[in-house]
Design an enzyme around this catalytic site. Structure first.
Site, PDB file in Angstrom:
ATOM      1  N   ASP A 176      78.702  30.069  30.570  1.00  0.00           N
ATOM      2  CA  ASP A 176      77.581  31.068  31.317  1.00  0.00           C
ATOM      3  C   ASP A 176      76.674  30.858  30.717  1.00  0.00           C
ATOM      4  OD1 ASP A 176      80.569  32.061  32.179  1.00  0.00           O
ATOM      5  OD2 ASP A 176      79.678  34.030  30.967  1.00  0.00           O
ATOM      6  N   ASP A 218      75.322  26.076  18.375  1.00  0.00           N
ATOM      7  CA  ASP A 218      74.093  27.111  18.006  1.00  0.00           C
ATOM      8  C   ASP A 218      72.545  25.892  18.835  1.00  0.00           C
ATOM      9  OD1 ASP A 218      74.294  24.961  16.319  1.00  0.00           O
ATOM     10  OD2 ASP A 218      73.196  27.253  14.706  1.00  0.00           O
ATOM     11  N   ASP A 275      83.044  29.094  26.265  1.00  0.00           N
ATOM     12  CA  ASP A 275      83.335  29.904  26.942  1.00  0.00           C
ATOM     13  C   ASP A 275      81.508  30.728  26.921  1.00  0.00           C
ATOM     14  OD1 ASP A 275      83.505  32.537  27.950  1.00  0.00           O
ATOM     15  OD2 ASP A 275      84.350  33.685  26.674  1.00  0.00           O
ATOM     16  N   TYR A 329      91.117  32.091  20.349  1.00  0.00           N
ATOM     17  CA  TYR A 329      91.230  32.955  21.657  1.00  0.00           C
ATOM     18  C   TYR A 329      93.367  32.890  21.542  1.00  0.00           C
ATOM     19  CZ  TYR A 329      86.691  33.290  23.613  1.00  0.00           C
ATOM     20  OH  TYR A 329      85.204  33.253  23.844  1.00  0.00           O
ATOM     21  N   LYS A 345      80.742  23.409  15.151  1.00  0.00           N
ATOM     22  CA  LYS A 345      79.636  23.644  14.275  1.00  0.00           C
ATOM     23  C   LYS A 345      80.201  22.833  13.185  1.00  0.00           C
ATOM     24  CE  LYS A 345      77.541  26.726  13.425  1.00  0.00           C
ATOM     25  NZ  LYS A 345      76.569  26.745  13.549  1.00  0.00           N
TER      26      LYS A 345
END
Ligand code: NAD
Length: 373
Positions: A255, A227, A251, A143, A194
């Site tokens: 959520d 993942d 992020d 970001y 990852k």
């Protein structure tokens, strides 16, 4: 807790002032019954600040926040400011506050209260007793990484670029927060990245492992590809205690974890900076929900996420663990009595307004205090 604590309150927009009013009553109750010296002073953030000062975060409010022992925010934004310049939109004030105070560790608990177990879309047997803490790196990664931008290529196509970048120090400081938290909880950290396809993920895994070997061998550490972590959160969320991850994966995973609980109005968060030489650290506490313009001003908002943010403030900024526990237990007790705001209403429960929920909680706190005396 020793001495007076200065708390800057930022009610913000929409339902913000309504839920903040209930949080202030709770702070007042602790001052009255526990002898705490929690002093509050209000600041403007978001749309209300644009209206008054032309910017979503004024220098005066920022300065006030810098000097505070902790900051309590309700929510910012709303349709009224949809058309303001992107650079001064309400949310830009919040991003600036996080950046200026270097709040690099975002703590997002996902806890399922027994009384609300049926609010989850997952089976009660999967989410009952769930208590996860996600620690998301908040000021680095994709970001913020450079280069970034959209360019037009010689053949007329457009190309968008963002850069995922982490340094050793950025990884270590957030991993340290996760290990320290785990020691006070279930003593387990799962680090998600990852590493199989990203160099930044490989570095993340190596640095977390190194820190663990050097300083936190007593904490159980596992690594998981992000993942797979997303799948495991749905398959068997109870396997997790603390999850530490980067800004982008955090992020998404936070959520997802929040939705395991099924109730937006019940979820607090904390964003912490580094511990400074005087032992203090910048800290912002806020519910994860937004300003809910659809219900603002109706007196029906759920104030509990903001009040649970107060409990986090007690724990992580003021070392008031007993008070934090009392507050969380009293919220559990209020729910167990069948009291609900509209957003968490269920058959047979008693629907309360925002202020009635605050009053029910104060009554429960007082009863618990009396019982303990
Ligand atoms: P939202 O969280 O405000 O609302 C989503 C839904 O949840 C709505 O139906 C709302 O009524 C309900 N809800 C939220 N909080 C509730 C509460 N405490 N009690 C009862 N019901 C509650 O998200 P949104 O509608 O996407 O965004 C509204 C505004 O809030 C936008 O301007 C957005 O940018 C802003 N926002 C701010 C923050 C923040 O201040 N940190 C976070 C998210 C969104």
């Amino acid at each position: 807790m020793t001495g007076t604590k200065q708390i800057v309150t930022l009610p913000g927009d929409g339902l913000g002032p309504e839920v903040m009013a209930e949080a202030l009553k709770i702070l007042g109750w602790f001052n009255q019954h526990f002898g705490t010296k929690l002093e509050t002073s209000e600041g403007d953030l978001g749309g209300c600040s644009i209206d008054k000062h032309g910017v979503p975060l004024s220098d005066a409010t920022l300065d006030k926040c810098r000097k505070a022992d902790a900051i309590l925010l309700a929510a910012v934004g709303g349709p009224k400011w949809d058309k303001v310049d992107y650079a001064i939109r309400p949310e830009a004030g919040l991003l600036k506050l996080r950046k200026e105070l270097e709040l690099f560790a975002n703590l997002r608990p996902a806890k399922v209260f027994d009384a609300l177990v049926d609010a989850s879309t997952l089976k009660a047997s999967v989410v009952k007793g769930l208590d996860i803490m996600i620690v998301r790196e908040l000021t680095g990664g994709v970001y913020f990484g450079e280069p970034r931008g959209i360019t037009t290529l010689p053949d007329g196509q457009r190309r968008g670029v963002n850069t995922q970048v982490y340094t050793t120090n950025e990884i270590i400081r957030v991993a340290r927060v996760a290990f320290e938290l785990a020691r006070k909880r279930g003593n387990k950290v799962c680090s998600a990245e990852k590493a199989n396809v990203m160099e930044s993920g490989k570095l993340w895994r190596e640095e977390v492992t190194r820190l663990h070997e050097a300083e936190y061998k007593d904490v159980t550490l596992s690594h998981m590809y992000a993942d797979n972590c997303a799948m495991q959160l749905l398959r068997n969320p109870a396997q997790f205690d603390v999850i530490v991850t980067d800004n982008l994966f955090g992020d998404i995973l936070s959520d997802e974890a929040a939705m395991l609980t099924g109730s937006l109005g019940m979820l607090p968060s904390a964003s912490l900076g580094a511990i400074k030489s005087d032992g203090k650290r910048a800290a912002l506490y806020e519910p994860i929900h937004g300003s809910a313009p659809d219900i603002a001003g109706k007196g029906i908002a759920n104030p509990l996420a903001t009040i649970l943010s107060v409990a986090m403030m007690f724990r992580y900024s003021f070392d008031m663990h007993k008070e934090a526990q009392l507050l969380e237990d009293s919220i559990e007790a209020v729910l167990a009595k069948g009291y609900r705001t509209a957003d968490i209403m269920s058959d047979g429960a008693k629907k309360l307004s925002t202020s009635d929920m605050g009053a029910a909680l104060l009554e429960t706190l007082s009863a618990a205090k009396q019982k303990a005396a």
